[in-house]
Design a protein around this motif. Sequence first.
Motif, mmCIF file in Angstrom:
data_model
loop_
_atom_site.group_PDB
_atom_site.id
_atom_site.type_symbol
_atom_site.label_atom_id
_atom_site.label_comp_id
_atom_site.label_asym_id
_atom_site.label_seq_id
_atom_site.Cartn_x
_atom_site.Cartn_y
_atom_site.Cartn_z
ATOM 1 N N LEU A 13 0.825 -1.324 -0.149
ATOM 2 C CA LEU A 13 0.068 -0.010 -0.143
ATOM 3 C C LEU A 13 0.788 1.396 0.031
ATOM 4 O O LEU A 13 0.488 2.242 -0.629
ATOM 5 C CB LEU A 13 -0.814 0.085 1.390
ATOM 6 N N GLN A 14 1.979 1.243 0.811
ATOM 7 C CA GLN A 14 2.942 2.449 0.767
ATOM 8 C C GLN A 14 3.413 2.566 -0.632
ATOM 9 O O GLN A 14 3.416 3.816 -1.136
ATOM 10 C CB GLN A 14 4.097 2.151 2.058
ATOM 11 N N GLU A 15 3.868 1.531 -1.175
ATOM 12 C CA GLU A 15 4.612 1.612 -2.417
ATOM 13 C C GLU A 15 3.787 2.182 -3.751
ATOM 14 O O GLU A 15 3.910 2.911 -4.150
ATOM 15 C CB GLU A 15 4.988 0.237 -2.853
ATOM 16 N N ALA A 16 2.535 1.875 -3.448
ATOM 17 C CA ALA A 16 1.449 2.408 -4.198
ATOM 18 C C ALA A 16 0.824 4.040 -3.994
ATOM 19 O O ALA A 16 -0.113 4.081 -4.585
ATOM 20 C CB ALA A 16 0.118 1.301 -4.549
ATOM 21 N N GLY A 17 1.346 4.098 -2.827
ATOM 22 C CA GLY A 17 0.980 5.548 -2.457
ATOM 23 C C GLY A 17 -0.572 5.725 -1.994
ATOM 24 O O GLY A 17 -1.175 6.684 -2.237
ATOM 25 N N ARG A 18 -0.829 4.582 -1.437
ATOM 26 C CA ARG A 18 -2.314 4.605 -1.006
ATOM 27 C C ARG A 18 -2.731 4.800 0.384
ATOM 28 O O ARG A 18 -2.865 3.987 1.218
ATOM 29 C CB ARG A 18 -2.815 2.957 -1.304
ATOM 30 N N ALA A 19 -2.191 5.814 1.094
ATOM 31 C CA ALA A 19 -2.306 6.483 2.166
ATOM 32 C C ALA A 19 -3.834 6.195 2.693
ATOM 33 O O ALA A 19 -4.266 5.922 3.708
ATOM 34 C CB ALA A 19 -2.130 7.817 2.541
ATOM 35 N N ASP A 20 -4.950 6.434 1.898
ATOM 36 C CA ASP A 20 -6.297 6.222 2.165
ATOM 37 C C ASP A 20 -6.503 4.984 2.650
ATOM 38 O O ASP A 20 -7.299 4.763 3.576
ATOM 39 C CB ASP A 20 -6.989 6.583 1.080
ATOM 40 N N LEU A 21 -5.947 3.713 1.983
ATOM 41 C CA LEU A 21 -6.179 2.463 2.325
ATOM 42 C C LEU A 21 -5.351 2.234 3.730
ATOM 43 O O LEU A 21 -5.854 1.162 4.680
ATOM 44 C CB LEU A 21 -5.653 1.314 1.538
ATOM 45 N N LEU A 22 -4.237 2.658 3.863
ATOM 46 C CA LEU A 22 -3.348 2.529 5.101
ATOM 47 C C LEU A 22 -4.148 2.888 6.335
ATOM 48 O O LEU A 22 -4.219 2.519 7.596
ATOM 49 C CB LEU A 22 -1.929 3.157 4.976
ATOM 50 N N ASP A 23 -4.804 4.061 6.297
ATOM 51 C CA ASP A 23 -5.523 4.773 7.340
ATOM 52 C C ASP A 23 -6.952 4.418 7.781
ATOM 53 O O ASP A 23 -7.697 4.898 8.520
ATOM 54 C CB ASP A 23 -5.540 6.403 7.182
ATOM 55 N N ALA A 24 -7.414 3.450 6.663
ATOM 56 C CA ALA A 24 -8.819 2.847 6.835
ATOM 57 C C ALA A 24 -9.063 2.310 8.147
ATOM 58 O O ALA A 24 -8.381 1.756 8.843
ATOM 59 C CB ALA A 24 -9.079 1.937 5.690
#
Length: 136
Positions: free
Chosen positions: A125-136
Amino acid sequence: MTAFRDEAEVYEFLGGIFRRGMEDQELVEKLRPSGVVLRITYSDPQAVITVDMPNSEIHEGAGTGPEPNVELFMTADTGNRFWLGKVILPVALAKGEVRAKGPVAKLLKVLPLAKGMFGPYRAHLQEAGRADLLDA
């Protein structure tokens, strides 16, 4: 609003962690004897992933792969939170956040092995730049 935009993202991230797990020979050797063929049906958005542990195969899409002996039903957001280590499956089952069909006890025996995949999932998720999924 759901965290995943579409079915393709569910397969990329939630399917991706299963694919990555099947590349880990040590993990595969621990999963194979379980006999578990797990089908997870996600909603919001709809997606289906079948994990054939005895044959080390991942199948994406409804109607693909072998017949499961254990099935789970949950939102894709719940699946994401599980891989982030924020959902305890037995508790989610008891609360009705996740529904199950089949001998769930077989799945619960291999469940501790999933914890080793939390870090790689977070890294993806971090590599993909998906902070929105990390913070879910």
